[in-house]
Design a protein around this motif. Sequence first.
Motif, short mmCIF file in Angstrom:
data_model
loop_
_atom_site.label_atom_id
_atom_site.label_comp_id
_atom_site.label_asym_id
_atom_site.label_seq_id
_atom_site.Cartn_x
_atom_site.Cartn_y
_atom_site.Cartn_z
N THR A 1 61.23 -19.83 -93.04
CA THR A 1 61.53 -21.07 -92.33
C THR A 1 62.36 -20.79 -91.07
OG1 THR A 1 63.49 -21.53 -93.71
CG2 THR A 1 61.41 -22.53 -94.39
N THR A 2 63.07 -19.67 -91.06
CA THR A 2 63.76 -19.26 -89.84
C THR A 2 62.74 -18.89 -88.77
OG1 THR A 2 65.57 -18.38 -91.19
CG2 THR A 2 65.49 -17.69 -88.89
N ALA A 3 61.71 -18.15 -89.17
CA ALA A 3 60.63 -17.81 -88.23
C ALA A 3 59.89 -19.05 -87.76
CB ALA A 3 59.67 -16.82 -88.87
N ALA A 4 59.63 -19.97 -88.69
CA ALA A 4 58.94 -21.21 -88.32
C ALA A 4 59.75 -22.00 -87.29
CB ALA A 4 58.69 -22.06 -89.56
N ALA A 5 61.05 -22.08 -87.52
CA ALA A 5 61.92 -22.80 -86.59
C ALA A 5 61.93 -22.12 -85.22
CB ALA A 5 63.34 -22.88 -87.14
N ALA A 6 61.94 -20.78 -85.20
CA ALA A 6 61.93 -20.06 -83.93
C ALA A 6 60.63 -20.29 -83.19
CB ALA A 6 62.16 -18.56 -84.19
N VAL A 7 59.52 -20.31 -83.90
CA VAL A 7 58.22 -20.59 -83.27
C VAL A 7 58.22 -21.99 -82.65
CG1 VAL A 7 55.79 -21.10 -83.79
CG2 VAL A 7 56.84 -19.00 -84.65
N CYS A 8 58.70 -22.97 -83.40
CA CYS A 8 58.71 -24.35 -82.89
C CYS A 8 59.66 -24.49 -81.70
CB CYS A 8 59.10 -25.31 -84.00
SG CYS A 8 57.85 -25.48 -85.29
N HIS A 9 60.83 -23.85 -81.79
CA HIS A 9 61.79 -23.92 -80.68
C HIS A 9 61.19 -23.28 -79.43
CE1 HIS A 9 65.42 -24.18 -78.48
NE2 HIS A 9 65.91 -22.98 -78.76
N ALA A 10 60.47 -22.17 -79.60
CA ALA A 10 59.86 -21.51 -78.46
C ALA A 10 58.71 -22.33 -77.87
CB ALA A 10 59.35 -20.13 -78.87
N LEU A 11 57.94 -22.99 -78.73
CA LEU A 11 56.79 -23.77 -78.26
C LEU A 11 57.20 -25.10 -77.63
CD1 LEU A 11 54.15 -23.41 -81.14
CD2 LEU A 11 54.14 -22.25 -78.92
N TYR A 12 58.19 -25.75 -78.22
CA TYR A 12 58.47 -27.14 -77.86
C TYR A 12 59.83 -27.38 -77.24
CZ TYR A 12 54.44 -27.70 -80.94
OH TYR A 12 53.21 -27.60 -81.51
N GLY A 13 60.68 -26.38 -77.22
CA GLY A 13 61.98 -26.53 -76.58
C GLY A 13 62.96 -27.31 -77.42
N GLY A 14 63.81 -28.12 -76.74
CA GLY A 14 64.88 -28.81 -77.44
C GLY A 14 65.99 -27.85 -77.81
N GLU A 15 66.78 -28.25 -78.78
CA GLU A 15 67.85 -27.40 -79.29
C GLU A 15 67.36 -26.65 -80.53
OE1 GLU A 15 70.71 -27.02 -77.75
OE2 GLU A 15 70.17 -28.51 -76.22
N ALA A 16 67.90 -25.47 -80.76
CA ALA A 16 67.52 -24.71 -81.95
C ALA A 16 67.75 -25.53 -83.21
CB ALA A 16 68.29 -23.40 -82.00
N ALA A 17 68.86 -26.29 -83.23
CA ALA A 17 69.19 -27.08 -84.42
C ALA A 17 68.15 -28.15 -84.72
CB ALA A 17 70.56 -27.73 -84.24
N ASP A 18 67.38 -28.56 -83.71
CA ASP A 18 66.33 -29.56 -83.92
C ASP A 18 65.25 -29.05 -84.88
OD1 ASP A 18 67.65 -31.10 -82.02
OD2 ASP A 18 66.29 -30.53 -80.39
N GLU B 1 61.52 -30.40 -95.49
CA GLU B 1 62.18 -29.67 -94.39
C GLU B 1 62.21 -30.61 -93.17
OE1 GLU B 1 63.92 -25.90 -93.09
OE2 GLU B 1 63.58 -26.92 -94.99
N PRO B 2 63.38 -30.96 -92.66
CA PRO B 2 63.50 -32.06 -91.71
C PRO B 2 62.61 -31.96 -90.47
CG PRO B 2 65.67 -31.41 -92.48
CD PRO B 2 64.70 -30.39 -93.01
N ALA B 3 62.41 -30.77 -89.95
CA ALA B 3 61.67 -30.62 -88.69
C ALA B 3 60.17 -30.77 -88.84
CB ALA B 3 61.99 -29.27 -88.05
N HIS B 4 59.68 -30.84 -90.07
CA HIS B 4 58.23 -30.93 -90.24
C HIS B 4 57.69 -32.22 -89.64
CE1 HIS B 4 54.46 -30.61 -93.01
NE2 HIS B 4 54.28 -29.95 -91.89
N ALA B 5 58.40 -33.32 -89.80
CA ALA B 5 57.95 -34.59 -89.25
C ALA B 5 57.85 -34.51 -87.72
CB ALA B 5 58.89 -35.72 -89.66
N ALA B 6 58.84 -33.89 -87.10
CA ALA B 6 58.81 -33.75 -85.64
C ALA B 6 57.64 -32.87 -85.21
CB ALA B 6 60.12 -33.16 -85.14
#
Length: 341
Positions: free
Chosen positions: A172-189, A285-290
Amino acid sequence: MSDPQPQASLQEIRDLLKVFPGPDEASIQAAREREGQLTKPPGALGRLEEVAEWLAAWQGKAPPRVDRPRVAVFAANHGVATAKPVSAFPVDVTQQMVANFQHGGAAVNQLCLVHDAELRVYEMALEHPTKDFTEGPAMTDSECATALAYGMMAVEEGVNVICLGEMGIGNTTAAAAVCHALYGGEAADWVGPGTGVEGDALSAKVAAVQQAVETNKAAMTDPFEVLRCVGGYELAAIVGAVIAARVGRVPVILDGYTCTAAAAILEAMLPGALDHCVVGHLSAEPAHAALLGKLGKEPLLNLNMRLGEGSGAAVALGLVKSAAACHAGMATFAEAGVSGA
């Protein structure tokens, strides 16, 4: 997974996207015509009707069939999970859970039995995790391409629906990094508790994702490079399976956050690349909806699950099988001697 071979390259994988087939229009039309003749008011089965049409469109068959479903679970380890406190569990758990799958003891084993689905677990060099992506790319070009090609092997002839899932401490750390790289925002998002981290551990996870994207920013020139730099072997394998399924006309049921994040690489490369995919469930996992909002995908289920291992996709398989069974097996008004509207 064998050791990476130098002849494998991401460019070869990129080229496959150029030959993606579209939906089969004749099958769509045949499915719509049959749906209108079945013994029920129009639209009475709601999303099950949409799922049946989706199956027909991507199998290229009307009526569609779901008599040989497969659940593919890709397991891999992440260097970041060894180097940083991003998970509540040690990386040894990945191997232990693979053994649990093999002995029939996991949730996904039971779900496959219930839905008469074949379970395949693909163990991806667990003794050789990716590199710590906070310090540089997680994979070389050939390592990433080899993992993609390995995932393609899960889509074999005769399989007519495939559910995709993963197992890997730190994914899920890798998934979050992929999403942060693709979509921007804050890492915490994009960072959530995963296996249950909170407090200082959650802060460390956010910091790792932020550092990974900052460190690899210059190298992430397209979505496949995002996958190479901040993804993982199992995420790459999921991307490969989605590609092979599109080429082979096999509809896909995606699992939760990590699985959807992997698939998002393809949508970022080619809009519409996930049209042959449905998302089985909304992860807790909270970011899945986003992420689903970014992809324009509505999950089939919302059961507050966050287990991974393909479990949510396997539950959703029951709905997909139900849709196919109703569409193919119901009598028409003429066959049943029932008066139409």
